[in-house]
Design an enzyme around this catalytic site. Structure first.
Site, PDB file in Angstrom:
ATOM      1  N   ASP A 162       0.826  -1.207   0.000  1.00  0.00           N
ATOM      2  CA  ASP A 162       0.000   0.000   0.000  1.00  0.00           C
ATOM      3  C   ASP A 162       0.860   1.257   0.000  1.00  0.00           C
ATOM      4  O   ASP A 162       2.029   1.230   0.371  1.00  0.00           O
ATOM      5  CB  ASP A 162      -0.928   0.012   1.221  1.00  0.00           C
ATOM      6  CG  ASP A 162      -0.164   0.002   2.534  1.00  0.00           C
ATOM      7  OD1 ASP A 162       0.781  -0.800   2.652  1.00  0.00           O
ATOM      8  OD2 ASP A 162      -0.500   0.789   3.440  1.00  0.00           O
ATOM      9  N   GLU A 163       0.249   2.343  -0.417  1.00  0.00           N
ATOM     10  CA  GLU A 163       0.775   3.703  -0.290  1.00  0.00           C
ATOM     11  C   GLU A 163       2.197   3.881  -0.822  1.00  0.00           C
ATOM     12  O   GLU A 163       3.067   4.429  -0.143  1.00  0.00           O
ATOM     13  CB  GLU A 163       0.673   4.178   1.164  1.00  0.00           C
ATOM     14  CG  GLU A 163      -0.762   4.330   1.638  1.00  0.00           C
ATOM     15  CD  GLU A 163      -0.880   5.021   2.977  1.00  0.00           C
ATOM     16  OE1 GLU A 163      -1.703   5.935   3.102  1.00  0.00           O
ATOM     17  OE2 GLU A 163      -0.147   4.626   3.916  1.00  0.00           O
TER      18      GLU A 163
END
EC number: 3.2.1.52
Length: 580
Positions: free
Chosen positions: A337-338
């Site tokens: 993620d991210e």
């Protein structure tokens, strides 16, 4: 357990004593004995109770060590808890002899605790004094039935509801709690207490987000320097023995422990041992006078693994191998993620790759294509955060993510991203930040935050919390995780998790942040949030949840109250009859 945790539990138990004395003045109001989560079928035509014999026993298969441990634990609890409900059930005792035995039969004692295992059970408690019977397909279903039986026992001397039959099974196979132990450290006793509460709420997954940019507390024998240099301190590590204890405790409570090693982003802590494989480590996260798009990380704590450095995979594969060796669950959460584009762009090798018309999405594809096959070779299903497929800037092509081996966990845009995931044929775990994030609404943790420096009367907005407002138990309870999906799409939603990220949480607040809001999700995912007529049942759930919260408190779980005690003592008086 630390000083504050001990103080918290002592205060809770003292409160239980005071409340138990006060319930003697509470007038009896007719409503069923509380079982949480509410069973799918609860047949009780003539509500009454029967004394529980002081020599009560539980007869169960002896050759399953985890079920045996659960039986011994529940037997002790049933004989010693002597729970006094806040509102005493108006049940007459039968004239029958006391109940002496609960007989447990299990059809398949070899069934492993794994995703999709059968957790159904039936429980019959006669009013004649004959043995109660708990029948389950698997030991894990038997544990769910034992929890139900324990909640039907109350008073001193103990009595138990009788003349009833419960047939029960969960709606969703995956029902969990995520805890982040990187941003703040949680002691081993805290993790065990969390697992105990997960089990008593009939949830079945502890998603352990172990590592992040902030610290690397897990000791990995093949790469010991990661924890030696990346943990907050010598006393803030999880050893192989600690992990073994957590996993074993989980098995005894019917709770799977799913590890998450977040990568390639959220890996700044790896740079303490291996700075050469981490880009933009220990940089200021959002440079002065720059746009939000120029940031180096989603929050303070920079650093992303470099997928173009061969040594990255030497370290990563050693970590994966070590994690798989101590966590037996077939799910491995690999994060993804991210990804923050500018963090990768600071690295010369990635700059060169981009100059030759490469893209950051291709950089991520290189990482996934270099690690996913290895995890699959270790007989694991891989869970990624939705970003790996749905991020606006850096994402992989679906051809890199085989649907039969990959599950996506959604956290953005509520039901919209769930719809995107399942419409592409992937299984989904729902952790929508709009509903299931338990850290929201407590302000922000940034220092020098000028948004708080305003004249009186200004619009406070989200108060510094990106995912505000606070997610109330009602918000969580009323969320339908398959909202807007077709029948075929809904089948791909395997369940959900509430998430406690720990920027502003540690052991002193863990219980109250998770419970009883986690209990609200537990019922919604076990038997749903609607009655037999299809109407949302949040109104009648309020009194039941207050009672269940009180019982959890008396069991040593510091769950926060959802109403004043006066409301429980005066049923209906705290309701509203006006629509909002």
């Amino acid at each position: 357990m630390g000083y504050f945790s001990n103080l918290l539990i002592s205060t809770i138990l003292l409160s239980c004593t005071i409340w138990s004395i006060s319930i003697l003045q509470i007038s009896a109001v007719r409503f069923p004995i509380n079982v949480w989560p509410k069973p799918t079928t609860f047949h009780w035509p003539h509500p009454q109770a029967i004394p529980l014999s002081p020599k009560f026993i539980i007869s169960a298969p002896r050759h399953h060590r985890h079920l045996s441990a659960a039986v011994h634990r529940y037997l002790r609890q049933i004989l010693t808890e002597h729970h006094r409900p806040l509102v005493s059930p108006p049940l007459n005792l039968t004239s029958s002899p006391p109940l002496k035995t609960l007989k447990i039969t299990v059809a398949d004692t070899a069934a492993a605790l794994a995703h999709g295992v059968n957790e159904s059970y039936t429980l019959e408690i006669p009013s004649t004094g004959a043995a109660a019977v708990l029948t389950a397909e698997t030991p894990w279903g038997a544990m769910r039935g034992l929890e139900t039986f324990s909640q039907l026992v109350y008073s001193k001397p103990s009595v138990v509801a009788c003349g009833l039959r419960i047939s029960d099974a969960p709606l969703f196979a995956h029902r969990g709690v995520l805890l982040d132990t990187s941003r703040n450290y949680f002691e081993l006793d805290d993790l065990l207490r969390l697992i105990r509460a997960i089990g008593m709420n009939k949830l079945n997954v502890f998603h352990w987000h172990i590592t992040d940019s902030h610290s690397f507390p897990l000791v990995t024998p093949s790469e010991p320097e990661l924890a030696a240099k990346g943990a907050y301190g010598e006393a803030m590590k999880y050893t192989a023995a600690d992990v073994k204890k957590v996993v074993q405790y989980g098995m005894e409570h019917g709770v799977r422990v799913v590890p998450e090693i977040d990568m390639p982003a959220h890996t700044g802590s790896w740079a303490e041992a291996y700075p050469e494989i981490v880009t933009c480590a220990n940089e200021f996260w959002w440079p002065i006078e720059s746009e939000w798009s120029d940031r180096l990380a989603a929050e303070p704590g920079t650093g992303q693994l470099n997928p173009l450095n061969p040594k990255t995979y030497q370290v990563v594969k050693n970590v994966i191998k070590d994690v798989v060796s101590v966590f037996p669950d077939k799910f491995f959460h690999a994060g993804a993620d991210e990804i923050t584009p500018n963090c990768w762009k600071t690295d010369p090798s990635i700059q060169e790759f981009l100059s030759k018309k490469g893209t950051l999405s291709q950089v991520l594809e290189i990482f996934v294509n270099s690690t996913l096959p290895y995890i699959l070779s270790l007989n694991r299903t891989v869970v990624y955060w939705e970003d790996v497929l749905l991020d606006e800037n850096v994402r992989v092509d679906p051809t890199f993510l085989p649907r039969e081996n990959v599950i996506l966990q959604t956290w953005n845009n509520g039901p919209n991203n769930t719809k995107k995931i399942v419409s592409l044929g992937y299984r989904a775990i729902v952790s929508s930040s709009d509903y299931y994030y338990l850290d929201c609404g407590h302000g922000g943790f940034l220092g020098n935050d000028s948004q708080y420096n305003q004249l009186p009367g200004f619009e406070q907005g989200k108060g510094g919390s990106w995912c505000a407002p606070f997610k109330t138990w009602q918000t969580i309870y009323n969320y339908d995780i398959t909202s807007g999906l077709s029948g075929v799409e809904a089948e791909l939603v395997v369940g959900g998790e509430v998430a406690l990220w720990s920027e502003q949480a540690d052991s002193t607040v863990m219980d109250s942040r998770v419970w009883p809001r986690g209990s609200a999700m537990a019922e919604a995912l076990w038997s749903g949030n609607r009655d037999e007529f299809g109407k949302k049942r949040f109104a009648e759930a309020t009194d039941r949840l207050s009672e269940w919260r009180y019982r959890m408190v008396c069991r040593g779980i510091g769950a926060e109250p959802i109403q004043p005690l006066w409301c429980v003592k005066n049923p209906g008086m705290c309701n509203t009859v006006h629509p909002f």
